[in-house]
Design an enzyme around this catalytic site. Sequence first.
Site, PDB file in Angstrom:
ATOM      1  CD  GLU A   1     -11.197 -24.744  13.605  1.00 52.95           C
ATOM      2  OE1 GLU A   1     -11.332 -24.258  14.750  1.00 52.95           O
ATOM      3  OE2 GLU A   1     -10.871 -24.080  12.609  1.00 52.95           O
TER       4      GLU A   1
ATOM      5  CB  SER B   1     -17.981 -24.961   6.891  1.00 56.77           C
ATOM      6  OG  SER B   1     -16.815 -25.423   6.249  1.00 56.77           O
TER       7      SER B   1
ATOM      8  CB  CYS C   1     -22.114 -13.043  10.251  1.00 57.21           C
ATOM      9  SG  CYS C   1     -20.584 -12.597   9.410  1.00 57.21           S
TER      10      CYS C   1
ATOM     11  NE  ARG D   1     -32.241  15.126  -9.269  1.00 56.54           N
ATOM     12  CZ  ARG D   1     -33.491  15.553  -9.351  1.00 56.54           C
ATOM     13  NH1 ARG D   1     -34.502  14.786  -8.959  1.00 56.54           N
ATOM     14  NH2 ARG D   1     -33.765  16.748  -9.831  1.00 56.54           N
TER      15      ARG D   1
END
Length: 465
Positions: free
Chosen positions: A39, A45, A49, A452
């Site tokens: 990394e 981890s 967001c 509908r």
Amino acid sequence: MATRAQRLVVIGGDAAGMSAASRARRLRKPDELEIVAFERGHFTSYSACGIPYWVGGTVTGPGGLVARTPIEHRRRGIGLRLRTEVTEIDPDRQRVRVHDLDARDGERWEDYDHLVLATGARPLRPDIPGIDAPGVYGVQTLDDGQALIAGLRDRAQGLRAVVVGAGYIGVEMAEALVNRGCRVTVLERAEQPMSTLDPDMGRLVHEAMSGLGIETVTGAEATEIRRDADGRVAAVLTADAEYPADLVVLGLGVRPETYLALRAGLPLGESGGLLTDLAMRVRGYDNIWAGGDCVEVLDLISGHTRHIALGTHANKHGQIIGTNVGGGYATFPGVVGTAVSKVCDLEIARTGLLEAQAAAAGLQYVTVTIESTSRAGYYPEARPMTVKMLAERRTGRLLGTQIVGREGAGKRVDIAAVALTAGMTVEQMTTLDLGYAPPFSPVWDPVLVAARKATAAVAQDLRGQ
């Protein structure tokens, strides 16, 4: 004679990569499978967001956004190496070249038996003068979030902030900056914000943003970032105007980070994302896997591959890869394109295809739009919402749903997401046994009202042929 342990190398320490590593570790012991993850950043981890909500002060960070720390991964038998960047992939010799970013001479080759590409996505940065000026921020990583918060600290109130781009990240960052006391202008080159919605639904978002005090300028593409005498950002220029800015946040979306894959000759799709089979194995390679924001996934409605950068998908990809590397079997069938967001108290959701996407896929369709409320109309705090639905001509198969409204609107999109996954028609949807009580919904849920009306539109279209 002891059998040599196989070696799994993971490129990328966020959702897909570390989910794959963790799942593989649960299935195979260290003497069977050595796991090494590289990394290039400082964190693993974490929830990208959540960055806008950290910037806006709604949640704490960066620690609050980290699901599992590097120490926790190492305790579970994963050889995690931070600040280490992979600079080259050699599929023929099954090795990767890595560079220690904190060492002067830290390049070396590392062998693998299995390789996982979880390189994520890169934020779009327009190639315009001044784009690298101090005071211009991206919001892709926790490091980006830290830099922006440092730029806001102790002086956010009254700052002039310009957000370039009005997609998910753009509108979420606009909210965050409003919450911090900034005066916010959003520049969007499309005719309406949220190009992930049809323009008529995007117009509702535009009106709501304006009502929240966010100046939203559409049809405006940034052409230059002007600097002040100290070299810092001073304004954002478009073809028609100049918008003063103390800071600029880029919210133009992302593209798959697949430069390494491209150089290695791995297969890429139209959007530049890696192409995989259902097991998340890179096409044409038995021991190379890919997941997360760097891949393209199958759209179950159109039948084409798409690039959709979401943490939900990345975590699932990682689980599937880890299961397969660990000796099990799992597949990722595809997506229907579900996403939900908010700007202040306005909730924005979509699933399935937009009109332009349906047309591009060669599908013929009818559309309906209805107005309803989140609760029974007589119940206190019932809030309005708008639902738009696309259905295939003749068959009535649901193709897509978009929802814009206040509290209680956004998560209703999950009803349509399940219906899309199941291949339901809008007529079949009208009989769904959904929960009802006045505090939660009208007798006919807004999604069913739209179904509908869509059923009637399909029938009318058939009669008119």
